[in-house]
Design an enzyme around this catalytic site. Structure first.
Site, short mmCIF file in Angstrom:
data_model
loop_
_atom_site.label_atom_id
_atom_site.label_comp_id
_atom_site.label_asym_id
_atom_site.label_seq_id
_atom_site.Cartn_x
_atom_site.Cartn_y
_atom_site.Cartn_z
N TYR A 256 0.64 -1.11 0.04
CA TYR A 256 -0.18 -0.13 0.13
C TYR A 256 1.01 1.25 -0.01
O TYR A 256 0.92 2.17 0.86
CB TYR A 256 -1.08 -0.03 1.18
CG TYR A 256 -2.34 0.73 0.61
CD1 TYR A 256 -3.06 0.18 -0.24
CD2 TYR A 256 -2.67 2.11 1.17
CE1 TYR A 256 -4.29 0.80 -0.47
CE2 TYR A 256 -3.62 2.87 0.64
CZ TYR A 256 -4.47 1.81 -0.13
OH TYR A 256 -5.67 2.68 -0.60
N HIS B 117 7.41 5.08 0.86
CA HIS B 117 8.17 3.92 0.28
C HIS B 117 9.01 4.14 -0.85
O HIS B 117 9.94 3.49 -1.06
CB HIS B 117 6.83 3.07 -0.13
CG HIS B 117 6.11 2.31 1.28
ND1 HIS B 117 4.76 2.84 1.16
CD2 HIS B 117 6.49 1.51 2.18
CE1 HIS B 117 4.21 2.13 2.20
NE2 HIS B 117 5.27 1.34 2.93
N GLN C 107 3.99 -9.94 13.24
CA GLN C 107 4.10 -8.65 13.89
C GLN C 107 2.98 -7.95 14.34
O GLN C 107 3.00 -6.77 14.79
CB GLN C 107 4.92 -7.77 13.16
CG GLN C 107 4.50 -7.30 11.58
CD GLN C 107 5.40 -6.72 11.09
OE1 GLN C 107 6.22 -7.26 10.29
NE2 GLN C 107 5.33 -5.04 10.72
N ARG D 35 -1.37 3.67 7.05
CA ARG D 35 -2.63 3.64 7.79
C ARG D 35 -3.21 5.04 7.78
O ARG D 35 -4.50 5.21 8.33
CB ARG D 35 -2.20 3.29 9.22
CG ARG D 35 -1.80 1.96 9.48
CD ARG D 35 -1.62 1.55 10.96
NE ARG D 35 -1.44 0.02 11.16
CZ ARG D 35 -0.33 -0.58 11.05
NH1 ARG D 35 0.92 0.01 11.43
NH2 ARG D 35 -0.42 -1.78 11.50
#
Ligand code: AMP
Length: 288
Positions: free
Chosen positions: A35, A40, A64, A190
């Site tokens: 995402y 990134h 995780q 998020r």
């Protein structure tokens, strides 16, 4: 390079990278949960700049996430990610299913001890054990010469550096600045969970880091005083619930009361149902 390859099996990934190594190619690796956002991409661009071959993994690693965390609803969009990776010249996306990463009978974990105890280690038990385990596995699969991580996940980067040093892993770990939205919000996959009002409240995270930087620049060295001001700012915004705000030694991540050496202010705040983190090394320019 405009041919992006997608590899899903561990064996195929290992032999691909073995061939590259034998041909004398330098491999740089960016582990992610997908995402993608500009943060990134900045890691992938750094990998592209410094290596012959860039491998990015997309794997939402179940080990995780805690039982009450967002593993199943973590945002996923492979096609969009692949197009973005391709646009910055990534060569291979490693996209394994869980059955490849944790086959039946799996029982081996890597645990970095001290540096994972404070901060997110307190509120997310087992999280860093999952992170270091999956990164160790990914390093064994991709066999990179370097791996690029973001400083947004400051404690994660510290844990990975520690693991690599302690276990004599033969690769370089590169840390990159936190990529932010124009208004300062740290980019995160998020952030898509936030509605408009929550998005506005989320700005108090970077706001409190800026405030801490200002107090520090004015000579304040009492950590508790800085933290109190940050708490005040964050709790004044609706929908916020502080998980932690701490000032820690930048290397050991232990709490400091009086700031003497290099220190990092790190915070985790729930905005609505979304847990966000951010950090800044005091005395550094807030990363853009
Ligand atoms: P994730 O997909 O969230 O696991 O993150 C993959 C990598 O991207 C990690 O090394 C993160 O630290 C890094 N990263 C995430 N957000 C940012 C950001 N805003 N700026 C720079 N790097 C980031």
């Amino acid at each position: 390079m405009d041919n992006l390859q997608v590899i899903e099996s561990v064996k195929a990934m290992q032999s691909h990278c073995e061939r590259l190594r034998l041909a004398g190619k330098k491999i740089s690796f960016v582990p992610t949960m997908g995402y993608f956002h500009e943060g990134h991409l900045s890691l992938m661009k750094e990998a592209r700049r410094t290596a012959d071959h860039v491998v990015v993994s997309i794997y939402v690693n179940p080990t995780q996430f805690g039982p009450k965390e967002d593993f199943s609803k973590y945002p996923r969009d492979f096609d969009r990610d692949a197009a973005m990776a391709k646009s910055v010249g990534v060569d291979v996306i490693f996209f394994p299913p869980n059955s490849e990463m944790y086959p039946e009978g799996y029982q081996t974990y890597v645990n970095v001890e001290k540096v994972t105890q404070n901060l997110c280690g307190l509120s997310r038990p087992g999280h860093f054990r999952g992170v270091t385990t999956v990164c160790c596995k990914l390093f064994n699969i991709v066999k990179p010469h370097s791996a690029v991580f973001g400083r947004k996940d400051y404690q994660q980067l510290a844990a990975i550096r520690r693991m690599v040093a302690d276990l004599n892993m033969d690769l370089e770990i590169v840390g990159m600045p936190t990529f932010r939205e124009p208004d300062g919000l740290a980019m995160s996959s998020r952030n898509v969970y936030l509605n408009k009002e929550e998005r506005a409240s989320a700005l108090t995270l970077v706001g409190s880091l800026k405030m801490a930087q200002k107090l520090y620049a004015e000579g304040e060295r009492n950590a508790v005083k800085i933290i109190r001001q940050a708490e005040k700012l964050i709790t004044s915004a609706p929908f916020t619930a502080i998980d932690y705000i701490k000032i820690c030694d930048a290397a050991t991540l232990e709490d400091v009361l009086e700031i003497k050496g290099e220190a990092v202010m790190a915070l985790a705040v729930k905005v609505g149902k979304t847990r966000l983190i951010d950090n800044s090394v005091l005395g550094d320019k807030l990363e853009a």
